[in-house]
Design a protein around this motif. Structure first.
Motif, PDB file in Angstrom:
ATOM      1  N   PHE A 139       0.310   0.598   4.706  1.00 23.66           N
ATOM      2  CA  PHE A 139      -0.034   1.641   4.369  1.00 23.66           C
ATOM      3  C   PHE A 139       2.290   2.469   4.139  1.00 23.66           C
ATOM      4  CE2 PHE A 139      -3.882   2.469   4.073  1.00 23.66           C
ATOM      5  CZ  PHE A 139      -4.267   2.112   2.773  1.00 23.66           C
ATOM      6  N   GLY A 162       0.738  -1.116  -0.191  1.00 21.26           N
ATOM      7  CA  GLY A 162      -0.419  -0.045  -0.241  1.00 21.26           C
ATOM      8  C   GLY A 162       0.351   1.333  -0.113  1.00 21.26           C
ATOM      9  N   LEU A 168       0.518   5.427   0.612  1.00 20.33           N
ATOM     10  CA  LEU A 168      -1.304   6.084   1.592  1.00 20.33           C
ATOM     11  C   LEU A 168       0.294   7.420   0.462  1.00 20.33           C
ATOM     12  CD1 LEU A 168      -3.100   7.882   2.943  1.00 20.33           C
ATOM     13  CD2 LEU A 168      -2.049   7.948   4.824  1.00 20.33           C
TER      14      LEU A 168
END
Length: 441
Positions: free
Chosen positions: A324, A200, A202
């Protein structure tokens, strides 16, 4: 004399004979003279604009002649007619699929199969996993699968844009390439080091700086499926339903790898649990963390991007490695990037010798959305001038510079708020990029 020549001669004596002209158009179509056929169908529509047979013929001949844009416009109109035959829904589905509009293509294919279960198409079957049945009948031998239902519910699509359509952001693109693109394009190297494909990122920063557009371009860059999720897609008033929706989103992504799963305004779904008084929000966050970890499922090939304007409201657990683990600041575009964005925004607009670098220099702190507003204001002024003079004129540098005086950057309010977090709540160093952007040491 050929059949076509005979029909043309007959039309020379009766040019308004619709039936005769339709017959000529049909003959031309079956002889693969698609451009000539399209012209004849258009002549019919000049005489009778609502002639459905002429519209259908124009759609087929335009598509067969490679003019898909015209075919799209005509099919969009005629496929609203409940009486239109299945083959036109099928044709429309193929064009929509080519444009990456997955849900609309699937809906048109289902309409085609509703009207004619034998109207099967191998390419569409493989894409949507439908085998001659729409699945609308609960007693059907082949009901709609759960994945097909979820594809419609959460708007699974295949973007047609890529990094070439994104102005600037070179540093951010490189980070995304390292985390997402390279693992997909060079899987053998990553597997050699035991590195899984997925994870992930962000994205945070002021609104209007292209976070959502960048996420969609990332999916297009690797030719992956794309699912954009907002708060309205997940939250539900009934207990347990929000968690179920979130699980379904991840299941859809896992079934369609490689897939970019993008959460917009993720802080609304992943707010800090310490700020919550109700247990329902805590349960949703726990479910989110469990899905990110892939506790009961494999997230290999699921590429997760999320965007937020307020990363300080995100629960710290989401920043743990494996979730993230890359947090990227998406700043307002710098001068070269602003110039590139302006060039993209001004494509296909009437213009003359525009000095994009000069304009970009005057647009300090402008976001991509602010630059779009700048172009919109400029066009509105040019339209007003054209209405008064009756003569449209191209956009020049001066027009854009005059508009700069009216459009104010929307990012400054965000930086006033973000500055305090970067100065006084930055123990982890996540917001150092904000300090660097503001030249604060």
């Amino acid at each position: 004399m050929s059949n076509v020549d005979s029909l043309r001669e007959a039309l020379s004596f009766s040019p308004d004979n619709i039936a005769l002209r339709l017959h000529l158009a049909d003959v031309l179509y079956f002889e693969n003279q698609f451009d000539d056929a399209a012209k004849e169908y258009q002549e019919v529509l000049k005489l009778a604009s609502g002639n459905v047979k002429a519209k259908c013929g124009l759609a087929k001949s335009s598509y067969s002649g490679g003019k898909k844009d015209l075919a799209f416009v005509v099919l969009e109109d005629i496929c609203k007619n409940e009486q239109v035959e299945a083959e036109y829904h099928l044709l429309f589905a193929r064009i929509l699929l080519d444009e990456g509009r997955m849900n609309e293509a699937q809906n048109q294919y289902k309409l085609a199969l509703d009207k004619n279960p034998m109207a099967s198409d191998n390419v569409l079957d493989n894409e949507f996993r439908i085998k001659g049945n729409t699945g609308n009948d609960p007693e059907s031998d082949n009901p709609e699968s759960e994945m097909e239902f979820l594809s419609r519910k959460f708007s699974l699509e295949r973007p047609t844009i890529n990094f070439n359509d994104v102005g600037g952001m070179e540093k951010i693109k490189e980070e995304i390439k390292l985390k997402i693109i390279h693992p997909l394009t060079h899987p053998e190297i990553y597997k050699a080091y035991g590195k899984k494909i997925g994870g992930g990122i962000l994205l945070y920063g002021p609104p209007g700086c292209g976070k959502t557009y960048l996420a969609k371009a990332t999916a297009g860059q690797v030719k992956a499926r794309f699912i954009c999720i907002g708060i309205q897609d997940i939250l539900d008033m009934w207990i347990g339903s929000s968690e179920k929706n979130l699980h379904q989103v991840f299941e859809l992504a896992r079934a369609n790898t490689p897939c970019v799963l993008f959460f917009d305004e993720v802080d609304a779904l992943a707010a800090s649990r310490s700020d919550m008084k109700q247990s329902a929000g805590r349960h949703l966050i726990n479910q989110f963390l469990q899905e990110l970890d892939g506790v009961n499922s494999n997230n290999e090939g699921v590429l997760i991007l999320a965007a937020t304007n307020a990363p300080w409201h995100l629960d710290p657990a989401f920043r743990r490695p494996g979730r993230f683990d890359r947090i990227i600041f998406v700043a307002p575009p710098d001068a070269p990037a602003r110039a590139e964005i302006l060039k993209v925004l001004m494509q296909e607009k009437p213009q003359e010798n525009i000095q994009f670098e000069e304009i970009a220099h005057k647009c300090s702190d402008f976001s991509g959305a602010d630059l779009k507003a700048l172009v919109d204001v400029t066009i509105e002024k040019k339209l007003t001038e054209a209405m008064s003079s009756g003569i449209p004129s191209p956009i020049v540098t001066r027009d854009l510079l005059n508009a700069v005086k009216e459009v104010k950057p929307s990012t400054k309010d965000w930086f006033v708020h973000a500055r305090n977090y970067a100065l006084y709540a930055n123990e982890s160093g996540h917001y150092n990029d904000i300090l660097q952007y503001l030249n604060i040491k």
